[in-house]
Structure formats: structure tokens, C-alpha cells
Design a protein around this motif. Structure first.
Motif, PDB file in Angstrom:
ATOM      1  N   ASP A   8       0.417   5.325  -2.234  1.00  0.00           N
ATOM      2  CA  ASP A   8       1.283   5.659  -3.372  1.00  0.00           C
ATOM      3  C   ASP A   8       0.700   6.747  -4.254  1.00  0.00           C
ATOM      4  OD1 ASP A   8       2.814   3.596  -2.437  1.00  0.00           O
ATOM      5  OD2 ASP A   8       2.435   2.229  -4.114  1.00  0.00           O
ATOM      6  N   TYR A  86       9.474   2.092  -3.893  1.00  0.00           N
ATOM      7  CA  TYR A  86      10.187   2.986  -2.988  1.00  0.00           C
ATOM      8  C   TYR A  86      11.617   2.479  -2.742  1.00  0.00           C
ATOM      9  CZ  TYR A  86       5.809   5.204  -1.313  1.00  0.00           C
ATOM     10  OH  TYR A  86       4.638   5.893  -1.202  1.00  0.00           O
ATOM     11  N   LEU A  91      11.559   4.157   3.209  1.00  0.00           N
ATOM     12  CA  LEU A  91      10.173   3.917   3.583  1.00  0.00           C
ATOM     13  C   LEU A  91      10.073   3.404   5.021  1.00  0.00           C
ATOM     14  CD1 LEU A  91       7.158   3.695   2.867  1.00  0.00           C
ATOM     15  CD2 LEU A  91       7.634   1.419   1.917  1.00  0.00           C
ATOM     16  N   THR A 112       4.156  -1.733  -2.676  1.00  0.00           N
ATOM     17  CA  THR A 112       4.286  -1.190  -1.323  1.00  0.00           C
ATOM     18  C   THR A 112       3.510  -2.028  -0.318  1.00  0.00           C
ATOM     19  OG1 THR A 112       4.428   1.019  -2.294  1.00  0.00           O
ATOM     20  CG2 THR A 112       4.016   0.898   0.073  1.00  0.00           C
TER      21      THR A 112
END
Length: 398
Positions: A8, A86, A91, A112
Motif C-alpha cells: 500500500d 482498495y 485488486l 489489504t
């Protein structure tokens, strides 16, 4: 091996973990990809360096051309309590299009990492890392987070036998998040020794350019001048002239945009030592500021830049704490009492007064300590070994 880093925080102009790691893994013959957010949602820390992603596409392209690593930027919705969120479909589509042999997800505490840990557990081999320290886990909700993480995600780590790489020799992932010792592995931060190298002529050129005496002692600081990094402590430490005949010059690489930072700048402006200001530098331009220095200082918190400075043969002074004390225990630097400008000054003065042969030994120790133990070429190899084991574990289990 086709390796995918999901990070990230990745930015090609900053030397955080993923940048040199991916570079050296690609250099070793692997096919390497990085997934990170679109420019609109680049890591907020970069804003304090005056970086908002206006030229991110060009910066990515330059990094790709220089390293061979491929960068994929994915849309995001924004941040939730400081953690990136996201568009999940985007993703997953990006990951599936790459179809990696293995995924390394940076910062296991992110949304994430937590999402991918549960979503892709049966599809791809994975490993995770953590950059957190116990001393940095001070959020008022941290205990609740720890409990929830253990229930929802540590259970997955245990079941899938995921390896969690600790980037600092600290028990945060074990003590706070409940990761078993046998599933955690310490692989330190390091430095790109090809980029950060010794150049003894750099200081000579700097002194001539600034018309300073040849015996000038140069102190460099490349950290933010925020309250979290103890900017005022640093300003107080270098305010008065140091003892002895050697003049002192202080090189500060920082931005002074916030109210606190502006107050730090006012204090630095009143220093009785020479102060030279430079804006925040791109990663590839940082070596010069360690090469011209007689010491690099870190007033508060641990910093990855420790390794970069040492790789340039520059001793370091940092605050006491078990990580910093271990780092500086090889005849390569000193620690000062936390929050004490008097002891901070005392450690700097020790270097200023040090006999030349003793000081040169410290420079040699600094360089050898890092280049022998913390080159990213070796660290990347250690990471690749973990990822290879992750593939074997996945194939055996699934």
C-alpha cells in the motif's frame, strides 16, 4: 519465480522496504511485480515530504526501466482509520491477471493484508511482513485491534502456516497479534549498497562549496522535523556552539510546512552553529548527505535510514531503545537518553573530540557492519527463500 509484492505504501522515489527488495529480486533473475494504489491515494506520509503523486506515472516508468520490475496501480476508495481500502474487484483482477507464483503482502496489519489473507488462502501461496514495533503500538484502540486480529486473522495464519517476516527484532507480531514464534522470522531492513557507498571526496567538495574550514565537523539530519520525530529536541541540541576549536555545520534535509515544523525552523535559525537547509530529496539523491557527514542523527524513533548512513561509512547517534542499542553496539555509533538534549549533545561532543584514528575506526566499523550484514542483495535472497518455502507449503497443503 514470478513474485508479486502487494504494498500500500510503495513509491519509486522513496527507499522503503519494497523498493530495493523488488529491485534485487529482479536482479537475481525473478519476474517481479508490485501492486500499489493509484496516485490519488499514495501513502499519506509522502505528503509531509511535499509529494502528492503529480508525476507518479513518470516516476514509475523510470523505476521500471532501471530495475525491470513491473508496477501496477490499482484504484482505491480511500482510507479507513489510516488504512487503505482498495476497490476489491480491481485488486483481485490485477492479481489474477499477473497470476503470480507467490505473493508477498507488506504490512500484515493493513486492510489489504487482512482481506487477501482470507480471500486468496486457497488460490495463491502467500507470505506477509510487519514493520511494527511494540513501542509504536500506542493507539487507544490497539488492544481491541489485537484481540480482533487474533480471532479473525491469526487463526488463518496458524491454519495456513503463513510465514510473517519481522523487519525489526521486536516481539510485536508475537506478543500483540499472537503469531507463533515458529511462524515468524526476523529479516532486518537493510540498504542498497550499490547506491549508498563511501565517497570521501564528497565532504571536501561540500566544505569548499560552502567556504567552510577543512576541520569542520558536519552533522546531518534527514528525518522529518515533526513532533513525532522530536524536531524541537534536535533544534535545542544544536542551538549552542559545541566545545573545542572545531566549527560545526548542521545539514538539515526536511520540509517545514506544519506549525510545529515552522517553530522548529525558527529555533534552528537561531542556532550558533552553521545551519544548511535542503528540501526533501529523492531516494537516489540521498547518499550525498550521508557522504558529507561526520555523524548522522536520529532524535526519535528507529529509522531505516540508519543502514543507508552506515553504508556510506557514517556513524549514527540515536535515542536509547533495545533496537537502536543493538544497532549501535558494534563500535559504529552511540545512543543518548530519550528526550535529553544534554545527553544528545554529549554524544555528539564525544565524536567531535575523538582522536582521528579512533574516529576512522568507527567509520570503518559503520561501513563493514552494514555491508557485511545488511545488503539488500543478501536480504532479497533471504526473502526469496521464504517465498520459495511458501510455495512448497501451499503445494503440500492444497
Amino acid at each position: 519465480m514470478k513474485i508479486l509484492h502487494v504494498d500500500d505504501t510503495f513509491h519509486p522515489n522513496f527507499g522503503y522496504q519494497c523498493n530495493p527488495l523488488a529491485k534485487f529480486q529482479c536482479k537475481a533473475g525473478n519476474e517481479v511485480y508490485i501492486i500499489s494504489p493509484e496516485a490519488k491515494y499514495i501513502y499519506g506520509v509522502y505528503h509531509s515530504f511535499g509529494e502528492y503523486g503529480e508525476h507518479l506515472a513518470e516516476d514509475d516508468a523510470k523505476y521500471e526501466a532501471n530495475t525491470g520490475v513491473k508496477i501496477i496501480r490499482v484504484r482505491a476508495k480511500g482510507y479507513i482509520m489510516g488504512r487503505l481500502n482498495y476497490y476489491k474487484k480491481d485488486l483481485l483482477n490485477a492479481i489474477n491477471e499477473i497470476n503470480p507464483d507467490v505473493i508477498l503482502v507488506h504490512c500484515m496489519e493493513t486492510l489489504t493484508a487482512m482481506y487477501l489473507m482470507r480471500k486468496l488462502r486457497r488460490k495463491y501461496p502467500m507470505a506477509f511482513d510487519s514493520h511494527m514495533l511494540s513501542m509504536a503500538s500506542k493507539n487507544k484502540f490497539s488492544k481491541l485491534f489485537d484481540i480482533g486480529y487474533k480471532i479473525l486473522f491469526t487463526s488463518v495464519i496458524k491454519k495456513e502456516k503463513y510465514t510473517v517476516i519481522k523487519t525489526q527484532n521486536d516481539d510485536y507480531v508475537n506478543k500483540h497479534l499472537g503469531v507463533p514464534e515458529n511462524l515468524s522470522k526476523f529479516i532486518s531492513f537493510g540498504t542498497d549498497v550499490l547506491l549508498f557507498s563511501v565517497d570521501r571526496d564528497a565532504k571536501i567538495r561540500f566544505l569548499k562549496e560552502k567556504e567552510l574550514p577543512e576541520n569542520t565537523f558536519v552533522i546531518t539530519s534527514t528525518g522529518k522535523m515533526t513532533e513525532a520525530k522530536a524536531g524541537k529536541l534536535f533544534a535545542k541540541t544544536v542551538k549552542e556552539k559545541f566545545d573545542g576549536e572545531r566549527p560545526v555545520a548542521v545539514v538539515v534535509v526536511a520540509e517545514f510546512t506544519g506549525d510545529y515544523e515552522k517553530q522548529v525552523k525558527e529555533e534552528l535559525d537561531n542556532s550558533k552553529n552553521k545551519i544548511f537547509y535542503y528540501p526533501v530529496q529523492q531516494y537516489t539523491d540521498l547518499p550525498y548527505f550521508y557522504q558529507i557527514a561526520d555523524v548522522t542523527v536520529f532524535p526519535k524513533q528507529c529509522s531505516m535510514s540508519f543502514y543507508d548512513a552506515q553504508s556510506c561509512g557514517c556513524p549514527v547517534i540515536s535515542e536509547k531503545g533495545h533496537v537502536n542499542e543493538e544497532r549501535n553496539s558494534h563500535g559504529n555509533g552511540f545512543c543518548f537518553e530519550c528526550g535529553s538534549s544534554e545527553d544528545f549533545r554529549r554524544q555528539i561532543q564525544k565524536l567531535i573530540d575523538m582522536p582521528e584514528d579512533e574516529y576512522e575506526k568507527m567509520r570503518t566499523n559503520s561501513y563493514e557492519f552494514v555491508t557485511k550484514n545488511y545488503s539488500y542483495e543478501d536480504i532479497a535472497s533471504q526473502y526469496t527463500e521464504v517465498l520459495s518455502d511458501a510455495i512448497k507449503n501451499f503445494n503440500k497443503k492444497h
